[in-house]
Design a protein around this motif. Structure first.
Motif, short mmCIF file in Angstrom:
data_model
loop_
_atom_site.label_atom_id
_atom_site.label_comp_id
_atom_site.label_asym_id
_atom_site.label_seq_id
_atom_site.Cartn_x
_atom_site.Cartn_y
_atom_site.Cartn_z
N ALA A 1 -8.43 -64.53 15.24
CA ALA A 1 -9.54 -65.38 14.49
C ALA A 1 -9.15 -64.80 12.84
CB ALA A 1 -10.85 -64.78 14.89
N ASP A 2 -10.01 -65.53 11.98
CA ASP A 2 -9.80 -65.33 10.67
C ASP A 2 -10.74 -64.21 10.00
OD1 ASP A 2 -7.90 -67.41 10.25
OD2 ASP A 2 -9.46 -68.85 9.97
N ASN A 3 -11.74 -64.25 10.75
CA ASN A 3 -12.79 -63.05 10.57
C ASN A 3 -13.11 -62.24 11.77
OD1 ASN A 3 -13.71 -63.90 7.48
ND2 ASN A 3 -13.69 -65.64 8.38
N ARG A 4 -13.50 -61.04 11.31
CA ARG A 4 -14.06 -60.09 12.50
C ARG A 4 -15.05 -59.19 11.85
NH1 ARG A 4 -10.72 -55.82 16.49
NH2 ARG A 4 -12.83 -54.92 17.28
N ASP A 5 -16.42 -59.46 11.84
CA ASP A 5 -17.33 -58.62 11.11
C ASP A 5 -17.45 -57.08 11.49
OD1 ASP A 5 -18.27 -60.70 9.78
OD2 ASP A 5 -20.03 -61.15 11.16
N ASP A 6 -16.74 -56.48 12.50
CA ASP A 6 -16.92 -55.07 13.04
C ASP A 6 -15.69 -54.54 12.74
OD1 ASP A 6 -15.51 -56.32 14.87
OD2 ASP A 6 -16.60 -55.63 16.55
N LEU A 7 -14.76 -55.01 11.88
CA LEU A 7 -13.34 -54.46 11.53
C LEU A 7 -13.25 -54.27 10.09
CD1 LEU A 7 -10.35 -53.55 12.26
CD2 LEU A 7 -9.70 -56.11 11.69
N ALA A 8 -12.97 -53.00 9.78
CA ALA A 8 -12.87 -52.42 8.21
C ALA A 8 -11.50 -51.94 8.47
CB ALA A 8 -13.95 -51.32 8.09
N LEU A 9 -10.57 -52.34 7.19
CA LEU A 9 -9.45 -51.94 7.00
C LEU A 9 -9.15 -51.44 5.27
CD1 LEU A 9 -7.16 -54.84 8.48
CD2 LEU A 9 -7.22 -52.60 9.03
N GLY A 10 -8.00 -50.60 5.29
CA GLY A 10 -7.93 -50.17 3.96
C GLY A 10 -6.42 -50.01 3.83
N ILE B 1 -3.32 -59.19 16.12
CA ILE B 1 -3.91 -58.44 17.26
C ILE B 1 -5.39 -58.07 17.01
CG2 ILE B 1 -3.78 -56.44 18.93
CD1 ILE B 1 -0.83 -56.97 18.75
N LEU B 2 -5.60 -57.49 15.98
CA LEU B 2 -6.83 -56.77 15.54
C LEU B 2 -7.76 -57.81 15.27
CD1 LEU B 2 -5.91 -54.06 12.65
CD2 LEU B 2 -6.42 -53.69 15.10
N TYR B 3 -7.51 -58.91 14.72
CA TYR B 3 -8.36 -59.97 14.46
C TYR B 3 -8.53 -60.99 15.84
CZ TYR B 3 -9.35 -59.08 9.63
OH TYR B 3 -9.82 -58.65 8.39
N GLN B 4 -7.79 -60.47 16.75
CA GLN B 4 -7.89 -61.42 18.13
C GLN B 4 -7.61 -62.95 17.85
OE1 GLN B 4 -11.14 -60.35 20.52
NE2 GLN B 4 -11.47 -58.62 19.15
N VAL C 1 -11.39 -48.52 2.30
CA VAL C 1 -11.68 -49.20 3.76
C VAL C 1 -13.10 -50.30 3.62
CG1 VAL C 1 -12.52 -48.54 6.05
CG2 VAL C 1 -10.93 -47.32 4.94
N THR C 2 -12.95 -51.41 3.87
CA THR C 2 -13.94 -52.22 3.87
C THR C 2 -14.03 -53.38 5.03
OG1 THR C 2 -13.15 -52.51 1.35
CG2 THR C 2 -14.70 -54.08 2.09
N TYR C 3 -15.35 -53.45 5.40
CA TYR C 3 -15.74 -54.30 6.48
C TYR C 3 -15.90 -55.80 5.98
CZ TYR C 3 -17.03 -50.63 9.80
OH TYR C 3 -17.23 -49.79 10.73
N GLY C 4 -15.59 -56.77 6.83
CA GLY C 4 -15.69 -57.99 6.43
C GLY C 4 -14.92 -58.84 5.72
N ARG C 5 -13.63 -58.30 5.56
CA ARG C 5 -12.72 -59.31 4.93
C ARG C 5 -11.75 -59.88 5.97
NH1 ARG C 5 -12.89 -58.34 -0.40
NH2 ARG C 5 -12.98 -56.19 -1.36
N SER C 6 -11.51 -61.04 5.44
CA SER C 6 -10.68 -61.95 6.49
C SER C 6 -9.32 -61.39 6.59
CB SER C 6 -10.70 -63.35 5.73
OG SER C 6 -9.84 -63.41 4.48
N LYS C 7 -8.69 -62.03 7.33
CA LYS C 7 -7.20 -61.76 7.92
C LYS C 7 -6.32 -62.21 6.75
CE LYS C 7 -4.83 -63.98 10.69
NZ LYS C 7 -4.21 -64.60 12.05
N ALA C 8 -6.73 -63.21 6.29
CA ALA C 8 -5.96 -63.84 5.14
C ALA C 8 -6.04 -62.98 3.82
CB ALA C 8 -6.65 -65.12 4.70
N ALA D 1 -5.82 -62.45 25.60
CA ALA D 1 -6.88 -61.91 25.10
C ALA D 1 -6.62 -61.52 23.61
CB ALA D 1 -7.07 -60.48 25.99
N ARG D 2 -5.35 -61.36 23.27
CA ARG D 2 -4.95 -60.93 21.62
C ARG D 2 -5.42 -62.11 20.84
NH1 ARG D 2 1.16 -58.61 22.36
NH2 ARG D 2 0.57 -56.53 23.01
N SER D 3 -5.51 -63.45 21.29
CA SER D 3 -5.81 -64.42 20.92
C SER D 3 -7.02 -65.38 21.30
CB SER D 3 -4.67 -65.46 20.75
OG SER D 3 -3.33 -65.08 20.18
N TYR D 4 -7.84 -64.35 21.85
CA TYR D 4 -9.24 -64.90 22.36
C TYR D 4 -9.94 -65.89 21.51
CZ TYR D 4 -13.36 -64.80 25.16
OH TYR D 4 -14.41 -64.85 26.09
#
Length: 631
Positions: A190-199, A185-188, A457-464, A58-61
């Protein structure tokens, strides 16, 4: 007939056949119990395997394909880590993962079947027992807004003990590894997750948030953070005085009360309000005055007053650290931090009225001597000429007195040692080894001890993108002047909840789940005499010599911790309060741990090595993404 009746009455020697006949079912029962016990143990191990596999999948879904971190690879790795092949002599193992999305919820189902060989039951024709286990883990996608507040103090260069299966590494290296697992884990996967905002906010004795604020919230200091700074700095070919973005703490009052629910008038440094709002004063740009204060090499007297013959060679011992206060200092440091630093009426160039002006005056005026010429004096009259400290002076409170100029080119070691903020960045390798010389940041500088700029805190940034922040902006700042948890928490809180100023676009029609994850490797640490000089500790609260938060120097730590607690109390009273998680690495101080527990009840993770640090971040991430077993 009589002989037959006698034979039937004769019982001697009949016990053994009867015992043999009775043992057969007893042995069967015992053997069955033993075999069933083995089946029960195997069933428990098999269930543990599918549970771990379902959570890992599930973490790497979102990761598919033939890569080590794909969901299929993670399912296999975690399953076989709990139930090795041929475990208990098993055969015919079949592992079946399935990945589905049900009502926008990502589900990972793992089923395993295996044959467990029998031992005693074979005597009764039962060769093996087939067992199975199933587990389903689910992640419910929803918008997340997470602020990471990370300790960047010099102590993070210290080594952590080796843990099982993990070699020794420095604290900052372990923090980077744990943060990257957190992102995975947050990105499951993936490289992108639109509904995740980090700061991210990196802190030590201050935080670098000034350039994220509207310019109307920051006091403009000529030649430091205003338009003239860039214009004249570029024209002169150097920008050694330019501001990097760190800020002093908001205006406040001394000696706050113990009641964390009380909000003292004038204490603007414990709540969500921002500089310039209502009666909230503007925030001051952070700076450190020159640390190379000269010592007096040839003291003497003139008319009964201590004076000194001027030595002009900036490379001489005259300009090195004295190991204590200068023997001769006609003008002591002022005692009121709030007094005005600027004189905008008189300046020779754009740097003449910057925030250093007062401190250059205080530090170097005592070197002026009319026994020599004024050609090498740092402080002169406007247009040149000897500025006699025995006869004339300037009052920075009233901005009255005899005007003066600062000759920056004559400041000892100024041009050679003060660093240009354009290239003055925290060494991203800082802390990768427990070696002070390898980790040392550029000093002296107006931006000394200033971390890299915070990330709103910004949405849409990649895990990279965030991985690069963790790797490049996050480092142990050494040498260090202390640890102020309050600075990191206050600005992490404001950047997270004040989305009316620090705007972001939630792509989902659903309120975001908010969290603040705070990490530190120790207690509040304050010192009032760094590098052998008293009253020269420049931190979030300004100069400790001015007693900005307490009249009693012994209460500095307690007052800083009170401000942390009051800030956390303000956060907890938010309409949609973020959940606070605190990861304390090698922290043993009881007062600090009590403060953390009050701020994040039930969510304080005490860690001691790289493995437990990583496990804490993974546990927090799993909770935030609602990763759980549903079957």
């Amino acid at each position: 007939m009589r002989k037959i009746r006698a034979l039937l009455r004769h019982t001697k020697g009949a016990a053994l056949p009867m015992l043999a006949a009775g043992l057969l079912p007893a042995i069967g029962a015992i053997g069955s119990a033993i075999d069933m016990g083995r089946v029960y143990l195997a069933k428990s191990a098999l269930q543990a395997g599918v549970d771990a596999a379902a959570l890992a999948g599930a973490r790497s879904y979102a990761v598919t394909g033939d890569v080590p971190n794909s969901r299929d690879a993670q399912v296999a790795a975690y399953f076989y880590g709990n139930f090795p092949r041929d475990s208990m002599g098993s055969t015919g193992l079949v592992l079946t993962p399935t990945f589905t999305t049900v009502n926008k919820r990502n589900q990972t189902n793992v089923t395993a079947t295996v044959n467990i060989p029998m031992t005693f039951m074979r005597a009764f024709g039962v060769e093996q027992q087939k067992i199975s286990a199933v587990a389903t883990a689910e992640i419910q996608p929803h918008p997340l807004e997470i602020m990471m507040v990370l300790d960047n103090t010099g102590s993070l260069k210290a080594d952590l003990p080796a843990s099982k299966g993990s070699p020794s590494k420095t604290r900052i290296t372990a923090l980077k590894d744990a943060s990257k697992s957190f992102l995975d884990i947050l990105y499951q996967g993936a490289d992108n997750r639109d509904d995740l905002a980090l700061g991210f906010v990196m802190y030590d004795i201050t935080a670098n948030v000034g350039k994220l604020l509207p310019s109307s919230m920051v006091r403009q200091r000529t030649g430091f953070n205003d338009i003239l700074a860039n214009q004249h700095g570029a024209a002169l070919g150097a920008q050694a005085l330019l501001w990097k973005g760190c800020v002093f703490g908001d205006a406040t009052v001394r000696d706050l009360g113990k009641d964390v629910n009380a909000r003292e008038p004038g204490a603007w440094d414990v709540d969500r309000t921002l500089p310039g709002e209502g009666g909230h004063p503007l925030v001051e740009p952070y700076f450190v005055p020159p640390f190379y204060t000269p010592r007096m090499s040839n003291p003497g007297t003139l008319f009964g007053v201590n004076v000194d013959s001027r030595v002009s060679d900036p490379k001489s011992d005259y300009y090195k650290f004295s190991g204590g206060e200068a023997d001769y200092n006609l003008y002591k440091l002022p005692q009121e931090y709030a007094s005005e630093m600027l004189n905008t009426d008189w300046y020779r160039d754009s740097f003449a009225s910057n925030p250093y002006r007062r401190w250059f005056y205080e530090y170097y005026l005592g070197l002026n001597s009319f026994l020599t010429t004024s050609d090498d004096d740092v402080i002169t009259r406007v247009g040149g000429g000897y500025y006699n400290p025995l006869l004339v002076s300037w009052d920075f409170t009233t901005n009255r007195g005899t005007p003066f100029e600062v000759h920056y080119e004559r400041i000892p070691r100024f041009q050679a040692d003060w660093k240009d903020p354009v290239v003055y960045n925290v060494n991203p390798q800082g802390g990768s080894t427990n070696n002070g010389n390898a980790n040392k940041t550029e000093v002296p500088s107006p931006n000394w001890q200033c971390p890299e700029e915070a990330e709103p805190v910004t949405y849409g940034r990649s895990k990279a993108y965030w991985t690069n922040v963790v790797e490049k902006k996050n480092a142990a700042i050494y040498p260090a002047n202390g640890t102020l948890h309050h600075a990191g928490l206050l600005w992490g809180y404001r950047l997270l909840v004040r989305d009316d100023v620090f705007k972001r676009t939630n792509p989902v029609n659903e309120d975001a789940k908010r969290a603040l994850v705070f990490m530190t490797d120790g207690e509040t640490a304050l010192g009032t005499a760094p590098n052998g000089y008293a009253n020269r500790t420049w931190t979030f609260y300004g100069n400790y010599g001015d007693a900005p938060i307490s009249k009693n120097v012994g209460d500095l730590t307690r007052q800083s911790e009170l401000r942390f607690s009051k800030t956390c109390n303000s956060l907890q009273k938010e309409k949609n309060p973020p959940k606070v998680y605190i990861v304390a690495l090698t922290t043993n101080d009881k007062n600090t741990l009590d403060m953390f527990e009050q701020c994040a009840p039930g969510h304080v993770y005490r860690t001691s090595d790289a493995a437990t640090l990583k496990a804490a971040f993974e546990d927090i991430a799993s909770e935030l993404v609602d990763l759980h077993l549903v079957k």
